[in-house]
Scaffold this active site. Sequence first.
Site, PDB file in Angstrom:
ATOM      1  N   GLY A 146       0.879  -1.354   0.038  1.00 32.36           N
ATOM      2  CA  GLY A 146       0.003   0.087   0.024  1.00 32.36           C
ATOM      3  C   GLY A 146       0.984   1.055   0.298  1.00 32.36           C
ATOM      4  N   CYS A 147       0.285   2.350  -0.150  1.00 25.88           N
ATOM      5  CA  CYS A 147       0.790   3.512  -0.522  1.00 25.88           C
ATOM      6  C   CYS A 147       1.444   4.188   1.044  1.00 25.88           C
ATOM      7  CB  CYS A 147       0.022   4.752  -1.085  1.00 25.88           C
ATOM      8  SG  CYS A 147      -1.687   4.853  -0.153  1.00 25.88           S
TER       9      CYS A 147
END
Length: 343
Positions: A146-147
Site C-alpha cells: 500500500g501507499c
Amino acid sequence: MKISIIGATGYAGAELLGILANHPEVEIGPITSESQTGTAIADVYPHLRGFYDKKLSSMTDISQFADSQAVFIALPHGHAMGIGKQLAEQGIKIIDLGADYRFRDESVYEQWYKVPHTHVKSGAVYGLTELYRDQIKGASIVGNAGCYTTASILALAPLAKNHLIDVKSIVVDAKSGVSGAGRSLNLGVHFAEMFDNLKAYNIGGHRHTPEIEQALSDVSGQEALINFTPHLIPMSRGILSTCYGNLNEGVTAEDVDQAFHDMYDQEYFIRLLGRGGYPAVKNTRGSNFCDLGWHIDPRTNRVIVVSAIDNLVKGAAGQAVQNFNVMFGFAENTGLAKIALYP
C-alpha cells in the site's frame, strides 16, 4: 510480452497505463472497467489520447486474458480474489494493487477488511520490492504494498532490521493527497471540503496498520506494534510519512546513519538525504523514488525518519511495474527511470 489491466479506470489503473506506455518490453492487451465497459479509455482519461485507442471490456469474460502473461489488478479490496483465482488457475501471473494478497495470515485480512478471504493458500508474496525482491523473483502472485505502508516501512526497516529501536514504540504520522481516496465520489474530498483544510482520520484503526506491522516484524524478527495516524491534505498526490521510534540503549547517531546506508546505498529508487535531511513530496511527484531523511533527538532518545513518495507511483502503479520487472527478469527501473515533475 502481453499484459492486461483489470480496473483500468481508477487512478492507479490510469497511472499504470501512463507508465507502461513507455515500457519497451510490454504490449497492452485487454483493459477492463465494470463501470465504463464499451467506452474508449481516452474518453475517460483524455491525457491518454494518442497513446491508447482501446475500448474497455468487462473482466467477466475470462477468456480474453488467455494470451496475457501477466495481469495487473487495480480493484478495491475484496474484488481481486475471485478473478485472481481464475487467472491463477490458468497459470497467469498476477500483480494485485489492492489489499487482497498482502497478508500471509488471511485471518488478519478478514479482521481488518471485514470480508472473507476466498483465495487462500495462494502463495502470494508481499510486493515491497526493496525488502522482498528475492521472493518476488519467483512469485506467481504479488500483493503490491500500500501507499502509506511503502513510505512508512521503507523509513523504518533499517532501524528495525538492525535492532536500533524498540519496535513496540513506533509512531507513524502520515499525510496523503486526496487521490489516495480513489476516484469515486466522496463528500469528504470535494474541493470545498478539502481546500484550506487538514484532517486526521481512522485513528487507531486504519487498515494499513497491520501491513506495516507485518513487514517490520519480518525484518526485525520481533513482533512490531505501532500507532499509525493518517491525515488528508489538500493536494492531489503525494505522501509524507514522519516516523518515530525509541532508540535502544547504546545506539549512536552513527549507528543509525550506517544502517540506512548499508540497506539502501545500492537501491535505485531510494534516495538518502541523510541525517538532517528534509524530504518533500514535490521532489518525488510523478516518480517512483522514495526520499528519506532522519534526525536524532538526544533529549527524548528518539529517532525521527521522514519519508516522501508519490502515492500513485511508488505507492501504487510504479511499484507494481517495479515488481513486474523483477518477476520477469527485466532491469528493475525499466519504464520507471523518470525525473519528478517540478515545479
